[in-house]
Motif scaffolding. Structure first.
Motif, PDB file in Angstrom:
ATOM      1  N   HIS A  17       0.829  -1.217  -0.141  1.00  0.00           N
ATOM      2  CA  HIS A  17      -0.099  -0.118  -0.066  1.00  0.00           C
ATOM      3  C   HIS A  17       0.864   1.445   0.005  1.00  0.00           C
ATOM      4  O   HIS A  17       1.903   1.318   0.765  1.00  0.00           O
ATOM      5  CB  HIS A  17      -0.872   0.086   1.248  1.00  0.00           C
ATOM      6  CG  HIS A  17      -1.844  -1.076   1.166  1.00  0.00           C
ATOM      7  ND1 HIS A  17      -1.822  -2.231   1.736  1.00  0.00           N
ATOM      8  CD2 HIS A  17      -2.993  -1.185   0.643  1.00  0.00           C
ATOM      9  CE1 HIS A  17      -2.915  -3.121   1.560  1.00  0.00           C
ATOM     10  NE2 HIS A  17      -3.754  -2.350   0.964  1.00  0.00           N
ATOM     11  N   VAL A  19       0.784   5.764  -0.601  1.00  0.00           N
ATOM     12  CA  VAL A  19       0.219   7.181  -1.299  1.00  0.00           C
ATOM     13  C   VAL A  19       1.349   7.990  -0.733  1.00  0.00           C
ATOM     14  O   VAL A  19       1.398   8.286   0.418  1.00  0.00           O
ATOM     15  CB  VAL A  19      -1.173   7.363  -0.465  1.00  0.00           C
ATOM     16  CG1 VAL A  19      -1.551   8.844  -0.727  1.00  0.00           C
ATOM     17  CG2 VAL A  19      -2.282   6.477  -0.966  1.00  0.00           C
ATOM     18  N   CYS A  20       1.789   8.830  -1.656  1.00  0.00           N
ATOM     19  CA  CYS A  20       2.937   9.767  -1.459  1.00  0.00           C
ATOM     20  C   CYS A  20       2.455  10.692  -0.167  1.00  0.00           C
ATOM     21  O   CYS A  20       1.192  11.215  -0.361  1.00  0.00           O
ATOM     22  CB  CYS A  20       3.383  10.408  -2.399  1.00  0.00           C
ATOM     23  SG  CYS A  20       4.861  11.367  -2.390  1.00  0.00           S
ATOM     24  N   ASP A  21       3.172  10.975   0.879  1.00  0.00           N
ATOM     25  CA  ASP A  21       3.018  12.053   1.833  1.00  0.00           C
ATOM     26  C   ASP A  21       4.085  12.741   1.782  1.00  0.00           C
ATOM     27  O   ASP A  21       4.826  12.960   2.886  1.00  0.00           O
ATOM     28  CB  ASP A  21       2.703  11.129   3.249  1.00  0.00           C
ATOM     29  CG  ASP A  21       2.063  12.094   4.236  1.00  0.00           C
ATOM     30  OD1 ASP A  21       1.991  13.406   4.175  1.00  0.00           O
ATOM     31  OD2 ASP A  21       1.620  11.339   5.352  1.00  0.00           O
ATOM     32  N   GLY A 149       4.726   7.301   3.268  1.00  0.00           N
ATOM     33  CA  GLY A 149       3.792   7.017   2.161  1.00  0.00           C
ATOM     34  C   GLY A 149       3.299   5.514   2.424  1.00  0.00           C
ATOM     35  O   GLY A 149       2.097   5.258   1.855  1.00  0.00           O
ATOM     36  N   CYS A 152       0.642   6.086   4.965  1.00  0.00           N
ATOM     37  CA  CYS A 152      -0.415   6.846   4.527  1.00  0.00           C
ATOM     38  C   CYS A 152      -1.192   5.764   3.371  1.00  0.00           C
ATOM     39  O   CYS A 152      -2.656   5.668   3.503  1.00  0.00           O
ATOM     40  CB  CYS A 152      -0.012   7.983   3.697  1.00  0.00           C
ATOM     41  SG  CYS A 152      -1.364   8.939   3.152  1.00  0.00           S
ATOM     42  N   GLY A 153      -0.711   4.882   2.819  1.00  0.00           N
ATOM     43  CA  GLY A 153      -1.326   4.047   1.832  1.00  0.00           C
ATOM     44  C   GLY A 153      -1.925   2.999   2.822  1.00  0.00           C
ATOM     45  O   GLY A 153      -3.096   2.371   2.132  1.00  0.00           O
ATOM     46  N   GLN A 156      -5.077   4.504   4.322  1.00  0.00           N
ATOM     47  CA  GLN A 156      -6.134   4.583   3.302  1.00  0.00           C
ATOM     48  C   GLN A 156      -6.495   3.430   2.322  1.00  0.00           C
ATOM     49  O   GLN A 156      -7.348   3.134   1.726  1.00  0.00           O
ATOM     50  CB  GLN A 156      -5.786   5.582   2.288  1.00  0.00           C
ATOM     51  CG  GLN A 156      -5.627   6.924   2.885  1.00  0.00           C
ATOM     52  CD  GLN A 156      -5.189   8.200   2.018  1.00  0.00           C
ATOM     53  OE1 GLN A 156      -5.704   8.117   0.901  1.00  0.00           O
ATOM     54  NE2 GLN A 156      -4.424   8.986   2.340  1.00  0.00           N
ATOM     55  N   ILE A 158      -4.838   1.791   0.019  1.00  0.00           N
ATOM     56  CA  ILE A 158      -4.690   1.948  -1.359  1.00  0.00           C
ATOM     57  C   ILE A 158      -3.347   1.339  -1.990  1.00  0.00           C
ATOM     58  O   ILE A 158      -2.403   1.646  -1.537  1.00  0.00           O
ATOM     59  CB  ILE A 158      -4.668   3.607  -1.839  1.00  0.00           C
ATOM     60  CG1 ILE A 158      -5.789   3.986  -1.299  1.00  0.00           C
ATOM     61  CG2 ILE A 158      -4.214   3.824  -3.264  1.00  0.00           C
ATOM     62  CD1 ILE A 158      -5.839   5.740  -1.740  1.00  0.00           C
ATOM     63  N   LEU A 160      -0.394   0.077  -4.202  1.00  0.00           N
ATOM     64  CA  LEU A 160       0.604   0.809  -5.069  1.00  0.00           C
ATOM     65  C   LEU A 160      -0.011   1.000  -6.498  1.00  0.00           C
ATOM     66  O   LEU A 160       0.022   2.217  -7.137  1.00  0.00           O
ATOM     67  CB  LEU A 160       1.867   0.189  -4.979  1.00  0.00           C
ATOM     68  CG  LEU A 160       3.112   0.882  -5.640  1.00  0.00           C
ATOM     69  CD1 LEU A 160       3.312   2.085  -5.285  1.00  0.00           C
ATOM     70  CD2 LEU A 160       4.218   0.031  -5.596  1.00  0.00           C
ATOM     71  N   LYS A 162      -2.883   1.329  -7.814  1.00  0.00           N
ATOM     72  CA  LYS A 162      -3.946   2.300  -7.935  1.00  0.00           C
ATOM     73  C   LYS A 162      -3.471   3.513  -7.606  1.00  0.00           C
ATOM     74  O   LYS A 162      -3.723   4.698  -8.273  1.00  0.00           O
ATOM     75  CB  LYS A 162      -5.145   1.999  -6.754  1.00  0.00           C
ATOM     76  CG  LYS A 162      -5.775   0.770  -7.224  1.00  0.00           C
ATOM     77  CD  LYS A 162      -7.027   0.548  -6.301  1.00  0.00           C
ATOM     78  CE  LYS A 162      -7.879  -0.620  -6.814  1.00  0.00           C
ATOM     79  NZ  LYS A 162      -8.972  -0.705  -5.726  1.00  0.00           N
ATOM     80  N   PHE A 163      -2.360   3.845  -6.713  1.00  0.00           N
ATOM     81  CA  PHE A 163      -1.884   4.892  -6.460  1.00  0.00           C
ATOM     82  C   PHE A 163      -1.253   5.608  -7.618  1.00  0.00           C
ATOM     83  O   PHE A 163      -1.329   6.870  -8.030  1.00  0.00           O
ATOM     84  CB  PHE A 163      -0.870   5.120  -5.281  1.00  0.00           C
ATOM     85  CG  PHE A 163      -0.269   6.046  -5.282  1.00  0.00           C
ATOM     86  CD1 PHE A 163      -0.875   7.242  -4.784  1.00  0.00           C
ATOM     87  CD2 PHE A 163       1.059   6.325  -5.246  1.00  0.00           C
ATOM     88  CE1 PHE A 163      -0.371   8.940  -4.507  1.00  0.00           C
ATOM     89  CE2 PHE A 163       1.918   7.619  -5.193  1.00  0.00           C
ATOM     90  CZ  PHE A 163       1.092   8.635  -4.746  1.00  0.00           C
TER      91      PHE A 163
END
Length: 191
Positions: A17, A19-21, A149, A152-153, A156, A158, A160, A162-163
């Motif tokens: 998972h 999501v860039c933070d 990241g 965060c992923g 959420q 999410i 990789l 999909k992000f």
């Protein structure tokens, strides 16, 4: 590993998972590493053609380095990459008012001053693609700088792939990405 077309994707692309933070990592991917961002020949040409559209976002020291080194360089592995400042920071980066390292090329793109967003290797990060004669290896590069990241992923939920949907489609096309989604559904059903 999953084979789709002429690509082989590591399981991490589906299972990890992310999501860039950027508020937490502060754009560390633009300063960490052994060399600049990998470039294609076309990207090196686009940077040179579009340079005047983003040059004004760069610190003077970076402009001098670009003048000295050029718009692209060959690193110690023989790969075409972006030039660096002080052997660390991408020459095409700058710090914003919050102390976050940003891409001047992308800033010009979002402001409608350039048609080139940024090198695909940057857009796909932390996925790294290794091109071989018969296939591309699509792998997740897990680095400590990207811990925010991953957190965060995970929070959420999410994956990789999909992000990074937009740059993956840019690299391989919408039909290829649709096959990635089908593969992900298949993997989920197997769990």
């Amino acid at each position: 590993m999953i084979e789709i077309g002429r690509t082989i994707l590591s399981d991490d692309v589906f299972e990890k998972h992310f999501v860039c933070d950027i508020l937490k990592c502060k754009g560390a991917c633009c300063i960490e590493g052994d060399s600049g961002a990998p470039l294609t020949d076309d990207e090196a040409m686009m940077i040179e053609l579009e340079y005047s559209n983003f040059e004004n976002y760069l610190p003077e020291k970076h402009i001098r380095e670009v003048e000295k080194q050029g718009f692209s360089v060959i690193d110690s592995d023989g790969d075409l990459v972006t030039p660096l400042v002080d052997n660390r920071q991408c020459a095409f980066s700058f710090y914003d008012e919050r102390g976050i390292l940003k891409c001047a090329i992308e800033k010009a793109y979002f402001e409608g001053k350039s048609k080139f967003r940024k090198p695909i290797s940057c857009h796909l990060f932390p996925i790294r693609i290794t091109e071989y004669k018969r296939f591309d290896a699509v792998n997740y590069q897990e680095l400590e700088i990207c811990k925010p990241g991953r957190e965060c992923g995970t929070s959420q939920k999410i994956p990789l792939y999909k992000f990074l949907k937009e740059p993956l489609i840019k690299k391989y096309g919408a039909d290829w990405y649709a096959q990635v989604e089908l593969a992900a559904e298949h993997l989920d059903r197997q769990k």
